[in-house]
Design a protein around this motif. Sequence first.
Motif, PDB file in Angstrom:
ATOM      1  N   LEU A  69       0.811  -1.238  -0.020  1.00 38.27           N
ATOM      2  CA  LEU A  69       0.123   0.024  -0.051  1.00 38.27           C
ATOM      3  C   LEU A  69       0.806   1.110   0.176  1.00 38.27           C
ATOM      4  O   LEU A  69       1.877   1.173   0.459  1.00 38.27           O
ATOM      5  CB  LEU A  69      -0.881  -0.187   1.424  1.00 38.27           C
ATOM      6  CG  LEU A  69      -1.799  -1.007   1.281  1.00 38.27           C
ATOM      7  CD1 LEU A  69      -2.620  -0.766   2.681  1.00 38.27           C
ATOM      8  CD2 LEU A  69      -2.881  -1.273   0.148  1.00 38.27           C
ATOM      9  N   ALA A  72      -0.011   6.755   2.901  1.00 37.43           N
ATOM     10  CA  ALA A  72      -1.191   7.433   3.372  1.00 37.43           C
ATOM     11  C   ALA A  72      -2.270   6.478   3.967  1.00 37.43           C
ATOM     12  O   ALA A  72      -2.843   6.235   4.785  1.00 37.43           O
ATOM     13  CB  ALA A  72      -1.761   8.340   2.418  1.00 37.43           C
ATOM     14  N   LYS A  73      -2.263   5.569   2.609  1.00 39.74           N
ATOM     15  CA  LYS A  73      -3.394   4.352   3.106  1.00 39.74           C
ATOM     16  C   LYS A  73      -3.115   3.384   3.965  1.00 39.74           C
ATOM     17  O   LYS A  73      -3.680   3.068   5.004  1.00 39.74           O
ATOM     18  CB  LYS A  73      -3.616   3.784   1.562  1.00 39.74           C
ATOM     19  CG  LYS A  73      -4.960   2.867   1.733  1.00 39.74           C
ATOM     20  CD  LYS A  73      -5.105   2.037   0.370  1.00 39.74           C
ATOM     21  CE  LYS A  73      -6.313   2.654  -0.079  1.00 39.74           C
ATOM     22  NZ  LYS A  73      -6.820   2.248  -1.587  1.00 39.74           N
ATOM     23  N   ALA A  74      -1.588   3.066   4.311  1.00 40.87           N
ATOM     24  CA  ALA A  74      -1.198   2.095   5.328  1.00 40.87           C
ATOM     25  C   ALA A  74      -1.259   2.731   6.724  1.00 40.87           C
ATOM     26  O   ALA A  74      -1.790   2.292   7.483  1.00 40.87           O
ATOM     27  CB  ALA A  74       0.206   2.013   5.015  1.00 40.87           C
ATOM     28  N   GLY A  76      -3.839   5.083   7.413  1.00 36.95           N
ATOM     29  CA  GLY A  76      -4.819   4.972   7.644  1.00 36.95           C
ATOM     30  C   GLY A  76      -5.446   3.719   8.226  1.00 36.95           C
ATOM     31  O   GLY A  76      -6.272   3.434   9.146  1.00 36.95           O
ATOM     32  N   ARG A  77      -5.145   2.753   7.718  1.00 35.74           N
ATOM     33  CA  ARG A  77      -5.349   1.335   8.148  1.00 35.74           C
ATOM     34  C   ARG A  77      -4.939   0.917   9.444  1.00 35.74           C
ATOM     35  O   ARG A  77      -5.546   0.333  10.218  1.00 35.74           O
ATOM     36  CB  ARG A  77      -5.021   0.394   7.095  1.00 35.74           C
ATOM     37  CG  ARG A  77      -5.502   0.551   5.592  1.00 35.74           C
ATOM     38  CD  ARG A  77      -6.558  -0.509   5.281  1.00 35.74           C
ATOM     39  NE  ARG A  77      -7.069  -0.335   4.017  1.00 35.74           N
ATOM     40  CZ  ARG A  77      -6.870  -0.949   2.729  1.00 35.74           C
ATOM     41  NH1 ARG A  77      -6.045  -1.856   2.857  1.00 35.74           N
ATOM     42  NH2 ARG A  77      -7.665  -0.629   1.569  1.00 35.74           N
ATOM     43  N   GLU A  80      -6.900   1.982  12.220  1.00 34.62           N
ATOM     44  CA  GLU A  80      -8.399   1.274  12.534  1.00 34.62           C
ATOM     45  C   GLU A  80      -8.123  -0.156  13.052  1.00 34.62           C
ATOM     46  O   GLU A  80      -8.957  -0.405  13.790  1.00 34.62           O
ATOM     47  CB  GLU A  80      -9.059   1.087  11.079  1.00 34.62           C
ATOM     48  CG  GLU A  80      -9.479   2.216  10.291  1.00 34.62           C
ATOM     49  CD  GLU A  80      -9.634   2.125   8.727  1.00 34.62           C
ATOM     50  OE1 GLU A  80      -9.773   0.651   8.362  1.00 34.62           O
ATOM     51  OE2 GLU A  80     -10.066   2.785   7.987  1.00 34.62           O
TER      52      GLU A  80
END
Length: 127
Positions: A69, A72-74, A76-77, A80
């Motif tokens: 990934l 930025a996406k990593a 965000g995950r 979570e």
Amino acid sequence: MLNTMVLIRTDSFDKALVALADLVRYGGMEIRGKPRIIPPALSDWAFEKIVGEKPKKKYRAHVIAQIDLPPAKAIGRLREIHPPAHIIVIPPDSPVHKELLKMWGTFEVLKGFYPPKRPRNGEESEE
């Protein structure tokens, strides 16, 4: 294209294995290649360069892995799923990434990590 890296800092390699499995299972990330064990001093250096401050806590297990990934996406995950370790995302365009990539072949492979099995399309249980 270069892969994003994640630096996993925790108290034991068992917790590092659980954190890696959580990244795959709950974070939807794919681990590229085999995760590696890195020296604590190198882990502290990478932490300081990415975060901008010295680490406050000492950990015993330091593992690095490449993921599929973008940074930025990593991040965000990671927010979570809350894995049982301190995880830092290292972007591919950072000087830390370049240094770690140069030394990648010298790091010991983390034994015991096998990505969790995912159901294939069409093979999900029917009830």
